[in-house]
Design a protein around this motif. Sequence first.
Motif, PDB file in Angstrom:
ATOM      1  N   ASP A  13      54.407  44.947  43.429  1.00 37.21           N
ATOM      2  CA  ASP A  13      53.738  45.666  42.159  1.00 37.21           C
ATOM      3  C   ASP A  13      53.003  44.774  41.309  1.00 37.21           C
ATOM      4  O   ASP A  13      53.597  44.065  40.289  1.00 37.21           O
ATOM      5  N   VAL A  14      51.686  44.744  41.364  1.00 44.96           N
ATOM      6  CA  VAL A  14      50.902  43.838  40.697  1.00 44.96           C
ATOM      7  C   VAL A  14      51.081  44.067  39.139  1.00 44.96           C
ATOM      8  O   VAL A  14      50.725  43.217  38.011  1.00 44.96           O
ATOM      9  N   ASN A  15      51.402  45.453  38.565  1.00 44.77           N
ATOM     10  CA  ASN A  15      51.347  45.922  37.233  1.00 44.77           C
ATOM     11  C   ASN A  15      52.607  45.113  36.414  1.00 44.77           C
ATOM     12  O   ASN A  15      52.515  44.819  35.595  1.00 44.77           O
ATOM     13  N   ARG A  16      53.580  45.056  37.276  1.00 48.08           N
ATOM     14  CA  ARG A  16      54.874  44.443  36.790  1.00 48.08           C
ATOM     15  C   ARG A  16      54.393  42.866  36.888  1.00 48.08           C
ATOM     16  O   ARG A  16      54.998  42.255  35.728  1.00 48.08           O
ATOM     17  N   ILE A  17      53.854  42.283  37.696  1.00 52.40           N
ATOM     18  CA  ILE A  17      53.360  40.873  37.444  1.00 52.40           C
ATOM     19  C   ILE A  17      52.481  40.624  36.194  1.00 52.40           C
ATOM     20  O   ILE A  17      52.578  39.834  35.436  1.00 52.40           O
ATOM     21  N   VAL A  18      51.529  41.299  35.901  1.00 54.88           N
ATOM     22  CA  VAL A  18      50.581  41.394  35.025  1.00 54.88           C
ATOM     23  C   VAL A  18      51.407  41.638  33.485  1.00 54.88           C
ATOM     24  O   VAL A  18      51.355  40.801  32.436  1.00 54.88           O
ATOM     25  N   LEU A  19      52.237  42.468  33.730  1.00 50.31           N
ATOM     26  CA  LEU A  19      53.104  42.710  32.281  1.00 50.31           C
ATOM     27  C   LEU A  19      53.775  41.442  31.844  1.00 50.31           C
ATOM     28  O   LEU A  19      54.128  41.277  30.810  1.00 50.31           O
ATOM     29  N   GLY A  20      54.518  41.061  33.099  1.00 50.39           N
ATOM     30  CA  GLY A  20      55.410  39.897  33.011  1.00 50.39           C
ATOM     31  C   GLY A  20      54.347  38.632  32.152  1.00 50.39           C
ATOM     32  O   GLY A  20      54.875  37.837  31.212  1.00 50.39           O
ATOM     33  N   GLY A  21      53.303  38.321  32.765  1.00 55.65           N
ATOM     34  CA  GLY A  21      52.233  37.324  32.275  1.00 55.65           C
ATOM     35  C   GLY A  21      51.981  37.628  30.750  1.00 55.65           C
ATOM     36  O   GLY A  21      51.925  36.531  30.057  1.00 55.65           O
ATOM     37  N   GLN A  22      51.748  38.952  30.411  1.00 54.26           N
ATOM     38  CA  GLN A  22      51.584  39.023  29.211  1.00 54.26           C
ATOM     39  C   GLN A  22      52.404  38.748  28.338  1.00 54.26           C
ATOM     40  O   GLN A  22      52.029  38.250  27.143  1.00 54.26           O
ATOM     41  N   LEU A  23      53.542  39.324  28.667  1.00 55.24           N
ATOM     42  CA  LEU A  23      54.911  38.787  27.829  1.00 55.24           C
ATOM     43  C   LEU A  23      55.192  37.227  27.508  1.00 55.24           C
ATOM     44  O   LEU A  23      55.344  36.981  26.376  1.00 55.24           O
ATOM     45  N   VAL A  24      54.892  36.767  28.558  1.00 53.79           N
ATOM     46  CA  VAL A  24      55.233  34.944  28.675  1.00 53.79           C
ATOM     47  C   VAL A  24      54.070  34.506  27.703  1.00 53.79           C
ATOM     48  O   VAL A  24      54.403  33.581  26.778  1.00 53.79           O
ATOM     49  N   GLY A  25      52.625  35.062  27.675  1.00 50.59           N
ATOM     50  CA  GLY A  25      51.710  34.686  27.037  1.00 50.59           C
ATOM     51  C   GLY A  25      52.057  34.952  25.433  1.00 50.59           C
ATOM     52  O   GLY A  25      51.897  33.903  24.477  1.00 50.59           O
ATOM     53  N   LEU A  26      52.296  36.238  25.117  1.00 47.09           N
ATOM     54  CA  LEU A  26      52.650  36.523  23.802  1.00 47.09           C
ATOM     55  C   LEU A  26      53.826  35.668  23.167  1.00 47.09           C
ATOM     56  O   LEU A  26      53.735  35.079  22.120  1.00 47.09           O
ATOM     57  N   ALA A  27      54.968  35.267  24.291  1.00 46.02           N
ATOM     58  CA  ALA A  27      55.940  34.455  23.366  1.00 46.02           C
ATOM     59  C   ALA A  27      55.361  33.053  23.252  1.00 46.02           C
ATOM     60  O   ALA A  27      55.941  32.477  22.030  1.00 46.02           O
ATOM     61  N   LEU A  28      54.578  32.766  24.121  1.00 47.23           N
ATOM     62  CA  LEU A  28      53.951  31.501  23.987  1.00 47.23           C
ATOM     63  C   LEU A  28      53.107  31.377  22.606  1.00 47.23           C
ATOM     64  O   LEU A  28      53.268  30.327  21.848  1.00 47.23           O
ATOM     65  N   VAL A  29      52.240  32.286  22.524  1.00 45.02           N
ATOM     66  CA  VAL A  29      51.475  32.249  21.338  1.00 45.02           C
ATOM     67  C   VAL A  29      52.343  32.252  19.959  1.00 45.02           C
ATOM     68  O   VAL A  29      52.093  31.485  19.114  1.00 45.02           O
ATOM     69  N   LEU A  30      53.423  33.180  20.022  1.00 49.21           N
ATOM     70  CA  LEU A  30      54.216  33.242  18.733  1.00 49.21           C
ATOM     71  C   LEU A  30      55.075  31.793  18.461  1.00 49.21           C
ATOM     72  O   LEU A  30      55.112  31.473  17.403  1.00 49.21           O
ATOM     73  N   THR A  31      55.277  31.329  19.720  1.00 48.78           N
ATOM     74  CA  THR A  31      56.072  29.908  19.384  1.00 48.78           C
ATOM     75  C   THR A  31      54.902  28.882  18.884  1.00 48.78           C
ATOM     76  O   THR A  31      55.407  28.121  17.959  1.00 48.78           O
ATOM     77  N   ILE A  32      53.844  28.785  19.374  1.00 53.60           N
ATOM     78  CA  ILE A  32      52.924  27.702  19.043  1.00 53.60           C
ATOM     79  C   ILE A  32      52.558  28.160  17.476  1.00 53.60           C
ATOM     80  O   ILE A  32      52.494  27.144  16.794  1.00 53.60           O
ATOM     81  N   ARG A  33      52.478  29.381  17.112  1.00 54.56           N
ATOM     82  CA  ARG A  33      52.016  29.649  15.676  1.00 54.56           C
ATOM     83  C   ARG A  33      53.344  29.111  14.682  1.00 54.56           C
ATOM     84  O   ARG A  33      53.077  28.838  13.716  1.00 54.56           O
ATOM     85  N   THR A  34      54.569  29.264  15.050  1.00 53.60           N
ATOM     86  CA  THR A  34      55.788  29.143  14.330  1.00 53.60           C
ATOM     87  C   THR A  34      55.705  27.376  14.201  1.00 53.60           C
ATOM     88  O   THR A  34      55.778  26.937  13.310  1.00 53.60           O
ATOM     89  N   ILE A  35      55.352  26.793  15.398  1.00 52.30           N
ATOM     90  CA  ILE A  35      55.655  25.403  15.207  1.00 52.30           C
ATOM     91  C   ILE A  35      54.279  24.844  14.387  1.00 52.30           C
ATOM     92  O   ILE A  35      54.633  24.005  13.475  1.00 52.30           O
ATOM     93  N   PHE A  36      53.328  25.198  14.365  1.00 53.69           N
ATOM     94  CA  PHE A  36      51.994  25.196  13.633  1.00 53.69           C
ATOM     95  C   PHE A  36      52.494  25.393  12.167  1.00 53.69           C
ATOM     96  O   PHE A  36      52.102  24.480  11.449  1.00 53.69           O
ATOM     97  N   LYS A  37      52.851  26.453  11.728  1.00 55.65           N
ATOM     98  CA  LYS A  37      53.351  26.707  10.341  1.00 55.65           C
ATOM     99  C   LYS A  37      54.361  25.627   9.776  1.00 55.65           C
ATOM    100  O   LYS A  37      54.070  25.073   8.925  1.00 55.65           O
ATOM    101  N   LYS A  38      55.211  25.393  10.727  1.00 57.69           N
ATOM    102  CA  LYS A  38      56.216  24.268  10.245  1.00 57.69           C
ATOM    103  C   LYS A  38      55.433  22.895  10.099  1.00 57.69           C
ATOM    104  O   LYS A  38      55.722  22.184   9.063  1.00 57.69           O
ATOM    105  N   TRP A  39      54.690  22.725  10.901  1.00 54.29           N
ATOM    106  CA  TRP A  39      53.890  21.224  10.800  1.00 54.29           C
ATOM    107  C   TRP A  39      52.923  21.366   9.366  1.00 54.29           C
ATOM    108  O   TRP A  39      52.801  20.468   8.881  1.00 54.29           O
ATOM    109  N   ARG A  40      52.431  22.478   9.279  1.00 50.93           N
ATOM    110  CA  ARG A  40      51.675  22.660   8.042  1.00 50.93           C
ATOM    111  C   ARG A  40      52.287  22.507   6.746  1.00 50.93           C
ATOM    112  O   ARG A  40      51.843  21.702   5.687  1.00 50.93           O
ATOM    113  N   HIS A  41      53.494  23.034   6.692  1.00 54.77           N
ATOM    114  CA  HIS A  41      54.404  22.905   5.331  1.00 54.77           C
ATOM    115  C   HIS A  41      55.073  21.706   5.221  1.00 54.77           C
ATOM    116  O   HIS A  41      55.036  21.045   4.011  1.00 54.77           O
TER     117      HIS A  41
END
Length: 118
Positions: free
Chosen positions: A88-116
């Motif tokens: 099911d390619v749709n499930r694979i794509v959705l899983g990849g998008q969720l992992v990417g979103l989690a990665l972006v949010l984590t990097i954003r949080t790390i960057f904010k803490k580093w800036r402060h």
Amino acid sequence: MDIKELLEQSKDAVTVRRVFGEPIHHGDVLVIPVARVAQGGGAGQGQGRDEKGAELGSGGGGGFGYSATPAGVFVVKDGDVQWRPAVDVNRIVLGGQLVGLALVLTIRTIFKKWRHRR
């Protein structure tokens, strides 16, 4: 249409053969499609009355629906049976998008803490 008639029609509609067709023979290989099939339905009837209690009439209705998704195929060759799952390619794509979103949010949080800290 009564409820018994509706149930008989739903039994006929929900089969793997209806979704994918007959098993396929090609030379000495037999391919048997397999599906996950789900169905649901409902029916009802009743009588209506106005504010004074007078009967307005009766009515009823019903329906059903089904969903089928491919699960895979059984491949029979020389007396050996192998299971080949459907991908099911749709499930694979959705899983990849969720992992990417989690990665972006984590990097954003790390960057904010580093800036402060600066």
